[in-house]
Design a protein around this motif. Structure first.
Motif, PDB file in Angstrom:
ATOM      1  N   VAL A  87       0.843  -1.192   0.000  1.00 51.85           N
ATOM      2  CA  VAL A  87       0.000   0.000   0.000  1.00 51.85           C
ATOM      3  C   VAL A  87       0.880   1.244   0.000  1.00 51.85           C
ATOM      4  O   VAL A  87       1.918   1.274   0.668  1.00 51.85           O
ATOM      5  CB  VAL A  87      -0.894   0.027   1.267  1.00 51.85           C
ATOM      6  CG1 VAL A  87      -1.800   1.240   1.265  1.00 51.85           C
ATOM      7  CG2 VAL A  87      -1.697  -1.257   1.404  1.00 51.85           C
ATOM      8  N   VAL A  88       0.452   2.275  -0.741  1.00 52.65           N
ATOM      9  CA  VAL A  88       1.057   3.598  -0.643  1.00 52.65           C
ATOM     10  C   VAL A  88      -0.060   4.607  -0.424  1.00 52.65           C
ATOM     11  O   VAL A  88      -1.176   4.423  -0.902  1.00 52.65           O
ATOM     12  CB  VAL A  88       1.904   3.982  -1.876  1.00 52.65           C
ATOM     13  CG1 VAL A  88       3.084   3.041  -2.031  1.00 52.65           C
ATOM     14  CG2 VAL A  88       1.090   4.024  -3.142  1.00 52.65           C
ATOM     15  N   ALA A  93      -0.999   9.013   0.090  1.00 49.32           N
ATOM     16  CA  ALA A  93      -0.653  10.437   0.049  1.00 49.32           C
ATOM     17  C   ALA A  93       0.696  10.678  -0.622  1.00 49.32           C
ATOM     18  O   ALA A  93       1.487  11.496  -0.180  1.00 49.32           O
ATOM     19  CB  ALA A  93      -0.674  11.033   1.451  1.00 49.32           C
ATOM     20  N   VAL A  94       0.951   9.951  -1.697  1.00 50.42           N
ATOM     21  CA  VAL A  94       2.224  10.098  -2.405  1.00 50.42           C
ATOM     22  C   VAL A  94       2.062  11.131  -3.522  1.00 50.42           C
ATOM     23  O   VAL A  94       1.100  11.107  -4.269  1.00 50.42           O
ATOM     24  CB  VAL A  94       2.743   8.741  -2.936  1.00 50.42           C
ATOM     25  CG1 VAL A  94       1.825   8.127  -3.950  1.00 50.42           C
ATOM     26  CG2 VAL A  94       4.145   8.866  -3.498  1.00 50.42           C
ATOM     27  N   LYS A  95       3.014  12.055  -3.596  1.00 48.00           N
ATOM     28  CA  LYS A  95       3.000  13.115  -4.604  1.00 48.00           C
ATOM     29  C   LYS A  95       4.074  12.826  -5.655  1.00 48.00           C
ATOM     30  O   LYS A  95       5.160  12.354  -5.319  1.00 48.00           O
ATOM     31  CB  LYS A  95       3.310  14.470  -3.970  1.00 48.00           C
ATOM     32  CG  LYS A  95       2.343  14.920  -2.931  1.00 48.00           C
ATOM     33  CD  LYS A  95       2.817  16.244  -2.342  1.00 48.00           C
ATOM     34  CE  LYS A  95       2.072  16.571  -1.076  1.00 48.00           C
ATOM     35  NZ  LYS A  95       2.625  17.744  -0.404  1.00 48.00           N
ATOM     36  N   GLY A  96       3.777  13.158  -6.896  1.00 49.31           N
ATOM     37  CA  GLY A  96       4.786  13.102  -7.942  1.00 49.31           C
ATOM     38  C   GLY A  96       5.129  11.715  -8.448  1.00 49.31           C
ATOM     39  O   GLY A  96       6.140  11.545  -9.120  1.00 49.31           O
ATOM     40  N   VAL A  97       4.326  10.724  -8.150  1.00 43.93           N
ATOM     41  CA  VAL A  97       4.507   9.386  -8.716  1.00 43.93           C
ATOM     42  C   VAL A  97       3.388   9.208  -9.732  1.00 43.93           C
ATOM     43  O   VAL A  97       2.213   9.169  -9.368  1.00 43.93           O
ATOM     44  CB  VAL A  97       4.471   8.287  -7.633  1.00 43.93           C
ATOM     45  CG1 VAL A  97       4.527   6.905  -8.267  1.00 43.93           C
ATOM     46  CG2 VAL A  97       5.619   8.468  -6.660  1.00 43.93           C
ATOM     47  N   LEU A 129       4.247   1.615  -8.154  1.00 49.65           N
ATOM     48  CA  LEU A 129       4.996   1.686  -6.904  1.00 49.65           C
ATOM     49  C   LEU A 129       4.571   0.554  -5.966  1.00 49.65           C
ATOM     50  O   LEU A 129       5.419  -0.122  -5.384  1.00 49.65           O
ATOM     51  CB  LEU A 129       4.783   3.052  -6.251  1.00 49.65           C
ATOM     52  CG  LEU A 129       5.370   3.285  -4.866  1.00 49.65           C
ATOM     53  CD1 LEU A 129       6.847   2.956  -4.806  1.00 49.65           C
ATOM     54  CD2 LEU A 129       5.110   4.721  -4.439  1.00 49.65           C
ATOM     55  N   THR A 130       3.272   0.320  -5.842  1.00 54.87           N
ATOM     56  CA  THR A 130       2.822  -0.777  -4.972  1.00 54.87           C
ATOM     57  C   THR A 130       3.280  -2.132  -5.509  1.00 54.87           C
ATOM     58  O   THR A 130       3.650  -3.008  -4.729  1.00 54.87           O
ATOM     59  CB  THR A 130       1.292  -0.785  -4.783  1.00 54.87           C
ATOM     60  OG1 THR A 130       0.649  -0.931  -6.038  1.00 54.87           O
ATOM     61  CG2 THR A 130       0.818   0.452  -4.082  1.00 54.87           C
ATOM     62  N   HIS A 131       3.262  -2.296  -6.829  1.00 54.67           N
ATOM     63  CA  HIS A 131       3.712  -3.563  -7.411  1.00 54.67           C
ATOM     64  C   HIS A 131       5.192  -3.791  -7.118  1.00 54.67           C
ATOM     65  O   HIS A 131       5.599  -4.887  -6.718  1.00 54.67           O
ATOM     66  CB  HIS A 131       3.449  -3.583  -8.923  1.00 54.67           C
ATOM     67  CG  HIS A 131       3.805  -4.872  -9.559  1.00 54.67           C
ATOM     68  ND1 HIS A 131       4.873  -5.000 -10.415  1.00 54.67           N
ATOM     69  CD2 HIS A 131       3.250  -6.107  -9.455  1.00 54.67           C
ATOM     70  CE1 HIS A 131       4.958  -6.257 -10.804  1.00 54.67           C
ATOM     71  NE2 HIS A 131       3.990  -6.941 -10.240  1.00 54.67           N
ATOM     72  N   LYS A 132       6.006  -2.752  -7.270  1.00 55.43           N
ATOM     73  CA  LYS A 132       7.438  -2.872  -6.982  1.00 55.43           C
ATOM     74  C   LYS A 132       7.653  -3.170  -5.501  1.00 55.43           C
ATOM     75  O   LYS A 132       8.507  -3.970  -5.134  1.00 55.43           O
ATOM     76  CB  LYS A 132       8.142  -1.586  -7.399  1.00 55.43           C
ATOM     77  CG  LYS A 132       9.609  -1.536  -7.147  1.00 55.43           C
ATOM     78  CD  LYS A 132      10.535  -1.925  -8.221  1.00 55.43           C
ATOM     79  CE  LYS A 132      10.530  -1.279  -9.522  1.00 55.43           C
ATOM     80  NZ  LYS A 132      11.733  -1.402 -10.289  1.00 55.43           N
ATOM     81  N   LEU A 133       6.855  -2.554  -4.645  1.00 49.45           N
ATOM     82  CA  LEU A 133       6.938  -2.802  -3.206  1.00 49.45           C
ATOM     83  C   LEU A 133       6.573  -4.249  -2.883  1.00 49.45           C
ATOM     84  O   LEU A 133       7.238  -4.908  -2.078  1.00 49.45           O
ATOM     85  CB  LEU A 133       6.013  -1.832  -2.474  1.00 49.45           C
ATOM     86  CG  LEU A 133       6.070  -1.754  -0.964  1.00 49.45           C
ATOM     87  CD1 LEU A 133       7.464  -1.398  -0.479  1.00 49.45           C
ATOM     88  CD2 LEU A 133       5.067  -0.730  -0.468  1.00 49.45           C
TER      89      LEU A 133
END
Length: 101
Positions: free
Chosen positions: A40-41, A43-47, A53-57
């Motif tokens: 889970v991510v 309140a991420v800005k600029g992605v 990002l969640t898949h990479k995590l």
């Protein structure tokens, strides 16, 4: 497939999302596998594509424990999520590039 939705200004995901009180786009995303593993991510800005990002995590978690027996992160938010994205090859952009008219 979800990245297509995040790239479309017609959906409320990624590009063209509703603005925060500060006039910025802050995205959330989550992903879960059938075995219960999730990432889970928030309140991420600029992605540009928070789902990437969640898949990479999620993939990072499957590599096992970190040094000193620490468990890999499951939930990242805000500036920490953006920093993790930068350090792990996830495409980032200037936050203003996600705002549409």
């Amino acid at each position: 497939v979800i990245s297509v939705l995040e790239d479309s200004p017609l959906t409320n995901a990624g590009l063209g999302s509703c603005l925060s009180l500060h006039g910025t786009v802050e995205c959330d995303a989550s992903i879960m596998r059938g075995d219960g593993a999730c990432a889970v991510v928030g309140a991420v800005k600029g992605v540009r594509n928070p789902i990437e990002l969640t898949h990479k995590l999620l993939l990072h978690q499957s590599q096992g424990l970190l040094s000193l027996g620490r468990i890999p992160p499951l939930f990242l938010c805000g500036d920490g999520a953006r920093l993790w994205a930068e350090n792990n090859g996830v495409a980032i952009c200037h936050p203003d590039k996600l705002v549409t008219d």
